[in-house]
Motif scaffolding. Structure first.
Motif, mmCIF file in Angstrom:
data_model
loop_
_atom_site.group_PDB
_atom_site.id
_atom_site.type_symbol
_atom_site.label_atom_id
_atom_site.label_comp_id
_atom_site.label_asym_id
_atom_site.label_seq_id
_atom_site.Cartn_x
_atom_site.Cartn_y
_atom_site.Cartn_z
ATOM 1 N N THR A 23 0.834 -1.200 0.000
ATOM 2 C CA THR A 23 0.000 0.000 0.000
ATOM 3 C C THR A 23 0.871 1.252 0.000
ATOM 4 N N ILE A 24 1.911 1.258 0.806
ATOM 5 C CA ILE A 24 2.810 2.420 0.835
ATOM 6 C C ILE A 24 3.565 2.546 -0.487
ATOM 7 N N ARG A 25 4.085 1.434 -1.004
ATOM 8 C CA ARG A 25 4.822 1.478 -2.271
ATOM 9 C C ARG A 25 3.935 2.041 -3.393
ATOM 10 N N ILE A 37 4.155 5.558 -5.608
ATOM 11 C CA ILE A 37 4.188 5.558 -7.076
ATOM 12 C C ILE A 37 3.020 6.375 -7.624
ATOM 13 N N GLY A 38 1.824 6.138 -7.087
ATOM 14 C CA GLY A 38 0.635 6.848 -7.563
ATOM 15 C C GLY A 38 0.678 8.329 -7.263
ATOM 16 N N GLY A 39 1.239 8.685 -6.109
ATOM 17 C CA GLY A 39 1.334 10.098 -5.738
ATOM 18 C C GLY A 39 2.443 10.822 -6.475
ATOM 19 N N GLY A 40 3.462 10.057 -6.894
ATOM 20 C CA GLY A 40 4.560 10.638 -7.664
ATOM 21 C C GLY A 40 5.526 11.490 -6.859
ATOM 22 N N LYS A 41 5.303 11.573 -5.541
ATOM 23 C CA LYS A 41 6.226 12.350 -4.723
ATOM 24 C C LYS A 41 6.218 11.808 -3.306
ATOM 25 N N ARG A 49 12.355 4.488 -7.530
ATOM 26 C CA ARG A 49 12.596 5.276 -6.311
ATOM 27 C C ARG A 49 11.706 4.769 -5.170
ATOM 28 N N ALA A 50 10.446 4.398 -5.468
ATOM 29 C CA ALA A 50 9.546 3.864 -4.449
ATOM 30 C C ALA A 50 10.127 2.583 -3.857
ATOM 31 N N ASN A 51 10.658 1.724 -4.720
ATOM 32 C CA ASN A 51 11.280 0.490 -4.236
ATOM 33 C C ASN A 51 12.447 0.807 -3.306
ATOM 34 N N SER A 52 13.260 1.777 -3.683
ATOM 35 C CA SER A 52 14.408 2.175 -2.878
ATOM 36 C C SER A 52 13.965 2.746 -1.530
ATOM 37 N N LEU A 53 12.949 3.602 -1.543
ATOM 38 C CA LEU A 53 12.445 4.182 -0.294
ATOM 39 C C LEU A 53 11.899 3.096 0.639
ATOM 40 N N VAL A 54 11.148 2.158 0.076
ATOM 41 C CA VAL A 54 10.606 1.066 0.885
ATOM 42 C C VAL A 54 11.742 0.228 1.461
ATOM 43 N N GLU A 55 12.734 -0.095 0.643
ATOM 44 C CA GLU A 55 13.866 -0.895 1.130
ATOM 45 C C GLU A 55 14.630 -0.181 2.238
ATOM 46 N N ASN A 56 14.833 1.131 2.090
ATOM 47 C CA ASN A 56 15.623 1.891 3.060
ATOM 48 C C ASN A 56 14.870 2.269 4.331
ATOM 49 N N GLU A 72 4.935 0.659 12.955
ATOM 50 C CA GLU A 72 5.033 2.125 12.885
ATOM 51 C C GLU A 72 4.593 2.655 11.518
ATOM 52 N N HIS A 73 4.579 1.802 10.499
ATOM 53 C CA HIS A 73 4.173 2.230 9.160
ATOM 54 C C HIS A 73 2.718 1.892 8.859
ATOM 55 N N HIS A 74 2.067 1.201 9.767
ATOM 56 C CA HIS A 74 0.676 0.796 9.581
ATOM 57 C C HIS A 74 -0.243 1.999 9.384
ATOM 58 N N LEU A 75 -0.072 3.049 10.189
ATOM 59 C CA LEU A 75 -0.945 4.223 10.067
ATOM 60 C C LEU A 75 -0.763 4.927 8.729
ATOM 61 N N THR A 76 0.451 4.920 8.204
ATOM 62 C CA THR A 76 0.681 5.508 6.881
ATOM 63 C C THR A 76 -0.098 4.731 5.828
ATOM 64 N N ALA A 77 -0.033 3.400 5.905
ATOM 65 C CA ALA A 77 -0.772 2.565 4.956
ATOM 66 C C ALA A 77 -2.274 2.792 5.096
ATOM 67 N N ARG A 78 -2.748 2.950 6.325
ATOM 68 C CA ARG A 78 -4.181 3.220 6.541
ATOM 69 C C ARG A 78 -4.594 4.539 5.892
ATOM 70 N N ALA A 79 -3.774 5.567 6.052
ATOM 71 C CA ALA A 79 -4.094 6.871 5.461
ATOM 72 C C ALA A 79 -4.108 6.784 3.934
ATOM 73 N N ILE A 80 -3.185 6.017 3.358
ATOM 74 C CA ILE A 80 -3.125 5.870 1.900
ATOM 75 C C ILE A 80 -4.364 5.141 1.387
ATOM 76 N N ILE A 81 -4.742 4.052 2.054
ATOM 77 C CA ILE A 81 -5.906 3.288 1.595
ATOM 78 C C ILE A 81 -7.180 4.108 1.783
ATOM 79 N N ALA A 82 -7.243 4.908 2.841
ATOM 80 C CA ALA A 82 -8.407 5.778 3.037
ATOM 81 C C ALA A 82 -8.494 6.810 1.920
ATOM 82 N N ALA A 83 -7.358 7.362 1.517
ATOM 83 C CA ALA A 83 -7.343 8.330 0.415
ATOM 84 C C ALA A 83 -7.817 7.678 -0.880
ATOM 85 N N LEU A 84 -7.487 6.398 -1.069
ATOM 86 C CA LEU A 84 -7.963 5.680 -2.248
ATOM 87 C C LEU A 84 -9.484 5.617 -2.251
ATOM 88 N N TYR A 85 -10.083 5.398 -1.097
ATOM 89 C CA TYR A 85 -11.535 5.242 -1.001
ATOM 90 C C TYR A 85 -12.295 6.553 -0.934
#
Length: 173
Positions: free
Chosen positions: A31-33, A37-41, A55-62, A71-84
């Motif tokens: 979801t974060i990756r 990619i979808g946000g482009g930034k 770059r998304a792959n690199s950011l996720v790896e790092n 700690e990244h769960h809330l970020t994924a929740r916010a992204i999926i909420a924005a999708l909906y």
């Protein structure tokens, strides 16, 4: 969305797991990756960066792989909420009149956290009216002892919804 479904299953189930619990590493990471990619930034050390798939792959790896995933769960929740329910900061900027003060940004992660604290599902949170939400927050705040984490006050929520309404975003009843 297809990439998330390929690795994690139907998008609605991914949303349900992220919002309700029982999420997997793939739910959070993909979801974060895909959000990057979808946000482009994105942002690295406070600096904005342009994000391609590589770059998304690199950011996720790092910054995600090998680190505490919770700690990244809330970020994924916010992204999926924005999708909906959408995320429209560019529309806010376009609708702003010359000389009008810029509305404060709404932290959807905080809003989702508050809804979850109140026991609201995503569909309940989308359907609730502003006065109902403010009343729930008010009574939740009254019921909690001092020093415990609680959602914002009814006045804070009313101000947030007013900013949303002025910015032309969100579902205001």
């Amino acid at each position: 969305m297809v990439e998330i479904e390929t690795k994690s299953g139907p998008i609605d189930l991914v949303k349900h797991r992220l919002m309700s619990g029982g999420w997997s590493i793939h739910d959070v990471v993909e979801t974060i990756r895909q959000g990057l990619i979808g946000g482009g930034k994105g942002e690295v050390n406070g600096q904005p960066v342009e994000v391609t798939a590589l770059r998304a792959n690199s950011l996720v790896e790092n910054y995600i792989d090998g680190h505490a995933i919770a700690e990244h769960h809330l970020t994924a929740r916010a992204i999926i909420a924005a999708l909906y329910v959408g995320y429209a900061p560019m529309q806010e900027a376009k609708k702003k009149s010359p000389g009008e003060a810029e509305p404060e940004a709404i932290d959807w992660g905080v809003v989702l956290h508050n809804c979850r604290t109140l026991g609201l599902s995503l569909s309940d949170a989308e359907a609730i009216t502003m006065p109902e939400y403010a009343a729930l927050l008010h009574h939740h705040n009254l019921a909690n002892e001092e020093g415990e984490e609680s959602p914002p006050s009814a006045d804070d929520v009313s101000a947030m919804f007013l900013r949303m309404e002025r910015a032309g975003i969100g579902k205001i009843h």
